[in-house]
Design a protein around this motif. Structure first.
Motif, PDB file in Angstrom:
ATOM      1  N   ASN A 121       5.786  -2.554 -12.559  1.00  0.00           N
ATOM      2  CA  ASN A 121       6.030  -3.953 -12.886  1.00  0.00           C
ATOM      3  C   ASN A 121       6.172  -4.812 -11.629  1.00  0.00           C
ATOM      4  O   ASN A 121       5.831  -5.989 -11.648  1.00  0.00           O
ATOM      5  CB  ASN A 121       7.288  -4.087 -13.748  1.00  0.00           C
ATOM      6  N   TYR A 122       6.651  -4.224 -10.567  1.00  0.00           N
ATOM      7  CA  TYR A 122       6.908  -4.946  -9.328  1.00  0.00           C
ATOM      8  C   TYR A 122       5.638  -5.137  -8.493  1.00  0.00           C
ATOM      9  O   TYR A 122       5.436  -6.177  -7.891  1.00  0.00           O
ATOM     10  CB  TYR A 122       7.971  -4.187  -8.527  1.00  0.00           C
ATOM     11  N   LEU A 123       4.791  -4.131  -8.470  1.00  0.00           N
ATOM     12  CA  LEU A 123       3.609  -4.165  -7.608  1.00  0.00           C
ATOM     13  C   LEU A 123       2.502  -5.041  -8.183  1.00  0.00           C
ATOM     14  O   LEU A 123       2.284  -5.084  -9.386  1.00  0.00           O
ATOM     15  CB  LEU A 123       3.047  -2.751  -7.423  1.00  0.00           C
ATOM     16  N   GLU A 124       1.818  -5.719  -7.289  1.00  0.00           N
ATOM     17  CA  GLU A 124       0.603  -6.426  -7.658  1.00  0.00           C
ATOM     18  C   GLU A 124      -0.555  -5.585  -7.143  1.00  0.00           C
ATOM     19  O   GLU A 124      -0.779  -5.477  -5.947  1.00  0.00           O
ATOM     20  CB  GLU A 124       0.585  -7.824  -7.028  1.00  0.00           C
ATOM     21  N   LEU A 125      -1.277  -4.992  -8.072  1.00  0.00           N
ATOM     22  CA  LEU A 125      -2.309  -4.030  -7.714  1.00  0.00           C
ATOM     23  C   LEU A 125      -3.675  -4.706  -7.581  1.00  0.00           C
ATOM     24  O   LEU A 125      -3.994  -5.640  -8.319  1.00  0.00           O
ATOM     25  CB  LEU A 125      -2.388  -2.934  -8.771  1.00  0.00           C
ATOM     26  N   THR A 126      -4.444  -4.179  -6.654  1.00  0.00           N
ATOM     27  CA  THR A 126      -5.829  -4.619  -6.521  1.00  0.00           C
ATOM     28  C   THR A 126      -6.630  -3.950  -7.639  1.00  0.00           C
ATOM     29  O   THR A 126      -6.167  -2.962  -8.239  1.00  0.00           O
ATOM     30  CB  THR A 126      -6.409  -4.201  -5.151  1.00  0.00           C
ATOM     31  N   PRO A 127      -7.823  -4.427  -7.928  1.00  0.00           N
ATOM     32  CA  PRO A 127      -8.641  -3.769  -8.964  1.00  0.00           C
ATOM     33  C   PRO A 127      -8.925  -2.292  -8.664  1.00  0.00           C
ATOM     34  O   PRO A 127      -8.937  -1.462  -9.573  1.00  0.00           O
ATOM     35  CB  PRO A 127      -9.932  -4.596  -8.967  1.00  0.00           C
ATOM     36  N   GLU A 150       0.839  -1.208   0.000  1.00  0.00           N
ATOM     37  CA  GLU A 150       0.000   0.000   0.000  1.00  0.00           C
ATOM     38  C   GLU A 150       0.871   1.253   0.000  1.00  0.00           C
ATOM     39  O   GLU A 150       0.595   2.217  -0.721  1.00  0.00           O
ATOM     40  CB  GLU A 150      -0.945  -0.010   1.202  1.00  0.00           C
ATOM     41  N   GLN A 151       1.933   1.245   0.776  1.00  0.00           N
ATOM     42  CA  GLN A 151       2.850   2.391   0.817  1.00  0.00           C
ATOM     43  C   GLN A 151       3.547   2.561  -0.526  1.00  0.00           C
ATOM     44  O   GLN A 151       3.716   3.697  -1.003  1.00  0.00           O
ATOM     45  CB  GLN A 151       3.890   2.209   1.921  1.00  0.00           C
ATOM     46  N   GLN A 152       3.927   1.464  -1.139  1.00  0.00           N
ATOM     47  CA  GLN A 152       4.581   1.546  -2.439  1.00  0.00           C
ATOM     48  C   GLN A 152       3.611   2.070  -3.501  1.00  0.00           C
ATOM     49  O   GLN A 152       3.998   2.836  -4.376  1.00  0.00           O
ATOM     50  CB  GLN A 152       5.144   0.183  -2.837  1.00  0.00           C
ATOM     51  N   PHE A 153       2.346   1.649  -3.391  1.00  0.00           N
ATOM     52  CA  PHE A 153       1.342   2.152  -4.324  1.00  0.00           C
ATOM     53  C   PHE A 153       1.155   3.655  -4.145  1.00  0.00           C
ATOM     54  O   PHE A 153       1.092   4.396  -5.132  1.00  0.00           O
ATOM     55  CB  PHE A 153       0.005   1.418  -4.124  1.00  0.00           C
ATOM     56  N   MET A 160       2.145   9.144  -6.050  1.00  0.00           N
ATOM     57  CA  MET A 160       2.806  10.418  -5.800  1.00  0.00           C
ATOM     58  C   MET A 160       3.773  10.750  -6.947  1.00  0.00           C
ATOM     59  O   MET A 160       3.834  11.888  -7.422  1.00  0.00           O
ATOM     60  CB  MET A 160       3.561  10.378  -4.472  1.00  0.00           C
ATOM     61  N   GLN A 161       4.512   9.751  -7.414  1.00  0.00           N
ATOM     62  CA  GLN A 161       5.454   9.993  -8.502  1.00  0.00           C
ATOM     63  C   GLN A 161       4.717  10.339  -9.802  1.00  0.00           C
ATOM     64  O   GLN A 161       5.143  11.230 -10.540  1.00  0.00           O
ATOM     65  CB  GLN A 161       6.360   8.781  -8.703  1.00  0.00           C
ATOM     66  N   TYR A 162       3.619   9.659 -10.068  1.00  0.00           N
ATOM     67  CA  TYR A 162       2.845  10.005 -11.258  1.00  0.00           C
ATOM     68  C   TYR A 162       2.253  11.408 -11.133  1.00  0.00           C
ATOM     69  O   TYR A 162       2.159  12.141 -12.119  1.00  0.00           O
ATOM     70  CB  TYR A 162       1.746   8.976 -11.532  1.00  0.00           C
ATOM     71  N   ASN A 163       1.866  11.800  -9.937  1.00  0.00           N
ATOM     72  CA  ASN A 163       1.384  13.169  -9.731  1.00  0.00           C
ATOM     73  C   ASN A 163       2.504  14.181  -9.952  1.00  0.00           C
ATOM     74  O   ASN A 163       2.263  15.284 -10.461  1.00  0.00           O
ATOM     75  CB  ASN A 163       0.747  13.326  -8.355  1.00  0.00           C
ATOM     76  N   GLN A 164       3.733  13.812  -9.588  1.00  0.00           N
ATOM     77  CA  GLN A 164       4.876  14.681  -9.872  1.00  0.00           C
ATOM     78  C   GLN A 164       5.049  14.838 -11.379  1.00  0.00           C
ATOM     79  O   GLN A 164       5.338  15.932 -11.876  1.00  0.00           O
ATOM     80  CB  GLN A 164       6.163  14.110  -9.270  1.00  0.00           C
ATOM     81  N   LEU A 165       4.847  13.736 -12.103  1.00  0.00           N
ATOM     82  CA  LEU A 165       4.944  13.807 -13.561  1.00  0.00           C
ATOM     83  C   LEU A 165       3.851  14.703 -14.141  1.00  0.00           C
ATOM     84  O   LEU A 165       4.089  15.460 -15.082  1.00  0.00           O
ATOM     85  CB  LEU A 165       4.863  12.400 -14.161  1.00  0.00           C
TER      86      LEU A 165
END
Length: 124
Positions: free
Chosen positions: A55-61, A4-7, A12-17
């Motif tokens: 690629n590393y994270l397994e995301l929930t729907p 969850e923290q990594q997500f 946050m990084q995409y928001n920076q982009l």
């Protein structure tokens, strides 16, 4: 919990982009192209970091949907920046053609007493 923290960090990084894309838009509007290019180059590392995290994270729907929303917003912003640059490039090309045409006409009529005029092709 760590996932969850990594997500959250990924979002946050995409928001920076996205913020960077908005900054680049303002630079393009002000015709500060050198600064925009510098910023684009700096963002490349952040894009790669996001790609690796994704690629590393397994995301929930739910997470996948939230991430796709952010990515769609980023894509739209980047596409608008590209369109602005394309419109600017077309305008510069149009102005350059006109300048070249005017220069050709000026050279055709720019001659001394011992010279004769030149024939020019107006259809170019």
């Amino acid at each position: 919990m760590q996932s969850e923290q990594q997500f959250e960090q990924l979002i946050m990084q995409y928001n920076q982009l996205k913020n960077g894309s908005a900054d680049i838009r303002r630079m393009i509007e002000k015709e500060e192209f050198d600064e925009a290019i510098t910023m684009l180059n700096r963002r490349e590392e952040l894009f790669l970091s996001c790609k690796c995290m994704r690629n590393y994270l397994e995301l929930t729907p739910v997470q996948e949907k939230e991430l796709n929303t952010v990515l769609d917003e980023l894509r739209l912003m980047e596409l608008e920046n590209i369109r602005m640059l394309e419109r600017g490039m077309a305008q510069v090309q149009k102005e350059l053609k006109q300048v070249q045409k005017n220069e050709k006409i000026q050279q055709a009529y720019d001659f001394g007493e011992n010279q004769s005029g030149n024939i020019i092709n107006f259809e170019e």
